[in-house]
Design a protein around this motif. Structure first.
Motif, PDB file in Angstrom:
ATOM      1  N   MET A 112       0.726  -1.177  -0.112  1.00 27.13           N
ATOM      2  CA  MET A 112      -0.020   0.023   0.004  1.00 27.13           C
ATOM      3  C   MET A 112       0.917   1.183   0.132  1.00 27.13           C
ATOM      4  SD  MET A 112      -2.896  -1.373  -0.208  1.00 27.13           S
ATOM      5  CE  MET A 112      -3.980  -0.051   0.102  1.00 27.13           C
ATOM      6  N   ASP A 113       2.200   1.208   0.535  1.00 30.38           N
ATOM      7  CA  ASP A 113       3.086   2.368   0.505  1.00 30.38           C
ATOM      8  C   ASP A 113       3.919   2.354  -0.357  1.00 30.38           C
ATOM      9  OD1 ASP A 113       4.354   0.462   1.888  1.00 30.38           O
ATOM     10  OD2 ASP A 113       4.341   1.575   3.774  1.00 30.38           O
ATOM     11  N   GLY A 114       4.167   1.532  -1.484  1.00 30.08           N
ATOM     12  CA  GLY A 114       5.053   1.539  -2.281  1.00 30.08           C
ATOM     13  C   GLY A 114       6.580   1.107  -1.690  1.00 30.08           C
ATOM     14  N   ASN A 115       6.752   0.364  -0.469  1.00 29.35           N
ATOM     15  CA  ASN A 115       8.192   0.000  -0.052  1.00 29.35           C
ATOM     16  C   ASN A 115       8.496  -1.520  -0.520  1.00 29.35           C
ATOM     17  OD1 ASN A 115       6.440  -1.200   1.511  1.00 29.35           O
ATOM     18  ND2 ASN A 115       7.193  -0.888   3.459  1.00 29.35           N
ATOM     19  N   LYS A 116       7.678  -2.013  -1.502  1.00 33.03           N
ATOM     20  CA  LYS A 116       7.924  -3.261  -1.758  1.00 33.03           C
ATOM     21  C   LYS A 116       7.898  -4.450  -0.742  1.00 33.03           C
ATOM     22  CE  LYS A 116      10.921  -1.536  -5.330  1.00 33.03           C
ATOM     23  NZ  LYS A 116       9.777  -1.412  -6.478  1.00 33.03           N
ATOM     24  N   ALA A 169      -8.536   1.056  -3.744  1.00 35.21           N
ATOM     25  CA  ALA A 169      -9.044   0.104  -2.827  1.00 35.21           C
ATOM     26  C   ALA A 169     -10.660   0.203  -3.390  1.00 35.21           C
ATOM     27  CB  ALA A 169      -8.950   0.157  -1.372  1.00 35.21           C
ATOM     28  N   VAL A 170     -11.179  -1.005  -3.248  1.00 33.63           N
ATOM     29  CA  VAL A 170     -12.565  -1.152  -3.738  1.00 33.63           C
ATOM     30  C   VAL A 170     -13.684  -1.708  -2.767  1.00 33.63           C
ATOM     31  CG1 VAL A 170     -14.248  -2.078  -5.471  1.00 33.63           C
ATOM     32  CG2 VAL A 170     -11.841  -1.540  -6.246  1.00 33.63           C
ATOM     33  N   ILE A 171     -14.716  -1.105  -2.295  1.00 39.45           N
ATOM     34  CA  ILE A 171     -15.616  -1.607  -1.631  1.00 39.45           C
ATOM     35  C   ILE A 171     -16.812  -1.434  -2.546  1.00 39.45           C
ATOM     36  CG2 ILE A 171     -14.549  -1.177   0.645  1.00 39.45           C
ATOM     37  CD1 ILE A 171     -16.551   1.108   1.246  1.00 39.45           C
ATOM     38  N   PRO A 172     -18.305  -1.970  -2.316  1.00 40.35           N
ATOM     39  CA  PRO A 172     -19.365  -1.828  -2.682  1.00 40.35           C
ATOM     40  C   PRO A 172     -19.849  -0.465  -3.074  1.00 40.35           C
ATOM     41  CG  PRO A 172     -19.681  -3.551  -1.177  1.00 40.35           C
ATOM     42  CD  PRO A 172     -18.553  -3.106  -0.853  1.00 40.35           C
ATOM     43  N   GLY A 173     -19.796  -0.115  -4.302  1.00 40.64           N
ATOM     44  CA  GLY A 173     -20.309   1.216  -4.582  1.00 40.64           C
ATOM     45  C   GLY A 173     -19.316   2.275  -4.763  1.00 40.64           C
ATOM     46  N   TYR A 174     -18.200   2.142  -4.185  1.00 33.34           N
ATOM     47  CA  TYR A 174     -17.014   3.023  -3.897  1.00 33.34           C
ATOM     48  C   TYR A 174     -15.839   2.426  -4.090  1.00 33.34           C
ATOM     49  CZ  TYR A 174     -21.141   5.525  -1.681  1.00 33.34           C
ATOM     50  OH  TYR A 174     -22.094   6.092  -1.314  1.00 33.34           O
ATOM     51  N   TRP A 175     -14.926   3.475  -4.788  1.00 36.51           N
ATOM     52  CA  TRP A 175     -13.414   3.026  -4.775  1.00 36.51           C
ATOM     53  C   TRP A 175     -12.708   4.265  -4.181  1.00 36.51           C
ATOM     54  CZ3 TRP A 175      -9.620   5.464  -7.611  1.00 36.51           C
ATOM     55  CH2 TRP A 175      -9.918   6.441  -8.860  1.00 36.51           C
ATOM     56  N   PHE A 176     -11.399   4.081  -3.482  1.00 39.55           N
ATOM     57  CA  PHE A 176     -10.724   5.078  -2.906  1.00 39.55           C
ATOM     58  C   PHE A 176      -9.346   5.094  -3.443  1.00 39.55           C
ATOM     59  CE2 PHE A 176     -13.718   3.214   0.104  1.00 39.55           C
ATOM     60  CZ  PHE A 176     -14.149   4.442   0.765  1.00 39.55           C
ATOM     61  N   ALA A 177      -9.071   6.492  -3.819  1.00 38.47           N
ATOM     62  CA  ALA A 177      -7.880   6.587  -4.491  1.00 38.47           C
ATOM     63  C   ALA A 177      -6.484   6.924  -3.344  1.00 38.47           C
ATOM     64  CB  ALA A 177      -7.955   7.959  -5.374  1.00 38.47           C
ATOM     65  N   ASN A 178      -5.574   6.076  -3.783  1.00 39.31           N
ATOM     66  CA  ASN A 178      -4.483   6.179  -3.104  1.00 39.31           C
ATOM     67  C   ASN A 178      -3.751   7.379  -2.856  1.00 39.31           C
ATOM     68  OD1 ASN A 178      -1.728   5.658  -1.606  1.00 39.31           O
ATOM     69  ND2 ASN A 178      -1.993   3.569  -2.076  1.00 39.31           N
ATOM     70  N   PRO A 179      -3.734   8.309  -1.770  1.00 42.39           N
ATOM     71  CA  PRO A 179      -2.849   9.554  -1.778  1.00 42.39           C
ATOM     72  C   PRO A 179      -1.406   9.515  -2.166  1.00 42.39           C
ATOM     73  CG  PRO A 179      -2.865   8.836   0.395  1.00 42.39           C
ATOM     74  CD  PRO A 179      -3.888   7.939  -0.482  1.00 42.39           C
ATOM     75  N   GLY A 180      -0.811   8.426  -2.414  1.00 39.32           N
ATOM     76  CA  GLY A 180       0.318   8.109  -3.111  1.00 39.32           C
ATOM     77  C   GLY A 180       1.473   7.599  -2.264  1.00 39.32           C
ATOM     78  N   ASP A 205      -5.354  11.352   3.242  1.00 38.54           N
ATOM     79  CA  ASP A 205      -6.959  11.385   2.660  1.00 38.54           C
ATOM     80  C   ASP A 205      -6.806  10.551   1.397  1.00 38.54           C
ATOM     81  OD1 ASP A 205      -7.617  12.636   5.121  1.00 38.54           O
ATOM     82  OD2 ASP A 205      -7.448  14.731   3.939  1.00 38.54           O
ATOM     83  N   TRP A 206      -7.676   9.368   1.589  1.00 41.14           N
ATOM     84  CA  TRP A 206      -8.204   8.641   0.294  1.00 41.14           C
ATOM     85  C   TRP A 206      -9.461   9.242  -0.224  1.00 41.14           C
ATOM     86  CZ3 TRP A 206      -5.870   3.589  -0.928  1.00 41.14           C
ATOM     87  CH2 TRP A 206      -4.709   3.331  -0.240  1.00 41.14           C
ATOM     88  N   ASP A 207      -9.267   9.833  -1.193  1.00 46.35           N
ATOM     89  CA  ASP A 207     -10.521  10.369  -1.911  1.00 46.35           C
ATOM     90  C   ASP A 207     -11.283   9.419  -2.492  1.00 46.35           C
ATOM     91  OD1 ASP A 207      -9.872  13.218  -1.847  1.00 46.35           O
ATOM     92  OD2 ASP A 207      -8.783  13.086  -3.828  1.00 46.35           O
ATOM     93  N   ARG A 208     -12.727   9.562  -2.047  1.00 50.86           N
ATOM     94  CA  ARG A 208     -13.821   8.462  -2.460  1.00 50.86           C
ATOM     95  C   ARG A 208     -14.720   8.924  -3.816  1.00 50.86           C
ATOM     96  NH1 ARG A 208     -19.153   7.804   0.884  1.00 50.86           N
ATOM     97  NH2 ARG A 208     -19.867   9.372  -0.324  1.00 50.86           N
ATOM     98  N   HIS A 209     -14.802   7.805  -4.729  1.00 53.38           N
ATOM     99  CA  HIS A 209     -15.321   7.930  -6.119  1.00 53.38           C
ATOM    100  C   HIS A 209     -16.328   6.948  -6.041  1.00 53.38           C
ATOM    101  CE1 HIS A 209     -11.969  10.633  -7.264  1.00 53.38           C
ATOM    102  NE2 HIS A 209     -11.119   9.870  -6.540  1.00 53.38           N
ATOM    103  N   GLU A 210     -17.375   7.117  -6.812  1.00 48.42           N
ATOM    104  CA  GLU A 210     -18.498   6.006  -7.053  1.00 48.42           C
ATOM    105  C   GLU A 210     -18.053   5.183  -8.272  1.00 48.42           C
ATOM    106  OE1 GLU A 210     -22.113   8.134  -7.409  1.00 48.42           O
ATOM    107  OE2 GLU A 210     -22.133   8.731  -5.112  1.00 48.42           O
ATOM    108  N   TRP A 211     -18.720   4.060  -8.348  1.00 49.71           N
ATOM    109  CA  TRP A 211     -18.510   3.166  -9.472  1.00 49.71           C
ATOM    110  C   TRP A 211     -19.988   2.403  -9.528  1.00 49.71           C
ATOM    111  CZ3 TRP A 211     -18.654  -2.271  -9.073  1.00 49.71           C
ATOM    112  CH2 TRP A 211     -18.369  -2.639  -7.839  1.00 49.71           C
TER     113      TRP A 211
END
Length: 435
Positions: free
Chosen positions: A168-172, A230-241, A246-252
């Motif tokens: 999740m944090d890009g440290n392999k 990350a995906v849950i029912p109805g929403y996906w969350f954008a990794n801040p990097g 803050d993980w921005d929430r989006h609909e699908w």
């Protein structure tokens, strides 16, 4: 004027015959090659069932897992499960396809409520550990010679219906991602202290009323910026990097089952189904009858979506119509034709008590549960050929994919939650593609 001798005529005839034979041979070879390629493209593997445990310990419903890993470093995959009423975890040592030897790992009160689990090298000592909800077990590192050595149980504060792993944090280094239907969080494996207790918690989102949704593969880059979302029912969350912040929430376009047996839940997998360079969302309804399977096409880096529902398993005369709970999901190239296929399996769980409150049963009464693979034919708008690989017991609850027998193709390991047969069990399905 030149005259044609008999010799010249016979020679030309022979040359013409040889030319015709060469052309015929080329056509035969081309036809054979095309036919072989077509057969290779359209081949579907057979599947053979083996019991890992025909009778699991304990007598009541509730089995966590399965997790797959080479726990004893012998070169093949073993399996781990837990049982609620015994509050114990077990690993099953694979001897061969039909012989799996059970060993007790350890006991924990947290196992009285556990469901999902994963294999991950938590302490990075080169041995695969096993994580359940709220407790993880450290591989003693001596199982190759002493398979009955106890595993040390370590509590952690995460718990929930779903567990998966991702960097999740890009440290392999793989981290834990846990969803309890309300709180979605990831736990930094690097933060593990020397006493194997503390794990830093990073909240992705909370305040939901789902039954589940992130497992087994609902993590992946949906917006094309190179980090896992990350995906849950109805929403996906954008990794801040870096996974923190803050993980921005989006609909699908998630489609909820009406009058579902339990609050909305799904199994999910992030993968590029149509090979257009953008990851899509594959999901199956679960924990309810009337489930379906979908792939949701990413048409704009997470901002534009098109939902495609896959065909339900076919029925024949005398079959009970409808579908149960597709609680097992996996995405992989099972037939090795270069395209991603979709597997889903219906629960064996016979629960019908929820009908009293106007909800649908976990599966229609009399329905024989099915394991199903939708084989993709590839392309930007892929068509899927449905193949029912098994009907009736043993059913499916959670499943993991892996090359169990080391032959180069992917197999399936599963277990049931509540048996409609005489006993709870864990199962291995061998892919016969390379046999």
């Amino acid at each position: 004027m030149k005259t044609r001798t008999k010799w010249h005529t016979e020679t030309e005839c022979a040359k013409n015959l040889q030319a015709r034979l060469k052309i015929s041979l080329i056509l035969i070879l081309v036809g054979t090659t095309m036919g072989y390629a077509y057969a290779q493209k359209d081949r579907k593997p057979k599947w053979t069932h083996f019991y890992i445990a025909e009778v699991l310990p304990g007598s009541e419903w509730g089995t966590g897992g399965p997790a797959l890993g080479d726990f004893d470093h012998d070169g093949d995959l073993d399996a781990a499960v837990s049982r609620r009423n015994t509050q114990q975890a077990y690993w099953y040592e694979r001897i061969n396809d039909s012989i799996w030897i059970p060993h007790v790992m350890d006991r924990s009160e947290n196992l009285a409520k556990t469901l999902g689990n994963v294999s991950i090298d938590m302490d990075r000592d080169g041995w695969m550990d096993v994580v359940f909800e709220g407790v993880w077990f450290r591989n003693p590192g001596t199982l190759e010679k002493q398979p009955d050595t106890p595993w040390k149980g370590n509590d952690y504060k995460g718990g929930g219906h779903d567990i998966t792993i991702a960097d999740m944090d890009g440290n392999k280094i793989k981290d834990l991602v846990v969803y309890d239907g309300n709180k979605l969080a990831w736990y930094d494996a690097v933060s593990l202290d020397l006493k194997y207790r503390n794990l830093n918690e990073n909240i992705i989102g909370y305040g939901y009323h789902d039954h589940g949704g992130i497992a087994p593969g609902g993590i992946g880059d949906l917006d094309g910026d190179g980090d896992p979302d990350a995906v849950i029912p109805g929403y996906w969350f954008a990794n801040p990097g870096s996974g923190v912040g803050d993980w921005d929430r989006h609909e699908w376009p998630y489609q909820e089952v009406l009058n579902a047996s339990y609050p909305r839940g799904m199994k999910s997998w992030v993968a590029d189904i149509n090979q257009d360079g953008q990851n899509d969302i594959v999901y199956s309804d679960c924990d309810t009858g009337g489930s379906h399977v979908y792939w949701v096409e990413n048409k704009g880096r997470g901002s534009n979506w098109e939902s495609h529902r896959l065909a339900d398993p076919p029925t024949k005369a005398g079959d009970v119509p409808g579908t149960g709970s597709f609680h097992s999901l996996g995405v992989a190239d099972f037939d090795q034709d270069g395209n991603l296929d979709i597997f889903a399996g219906e629960q064996e769980d016979p629960a019908t008590w929820m009908e009293k409150s106007g909800k649908v049963a976990m599966k229609p009464r009399g329905l024989k549960e099915r394991g199903v693979i939708w084989y993709s034919r590839g392309g930007k708008e892929p068509e899927f050929e449905i193949d029912v690989i098994h009907v009736d017991n043993p059913g499916w609850h959670d499943a993991q994919l892996g090359d169990v027998d080391g032959d180069g193709d992917l197999d399936i390991v599963s277990k049931v939650w509540s048996a409609d047969g005489v006993a709870h069990h864990a199962d291995y399905w061998r892919n016969e593609l390379k046999k």
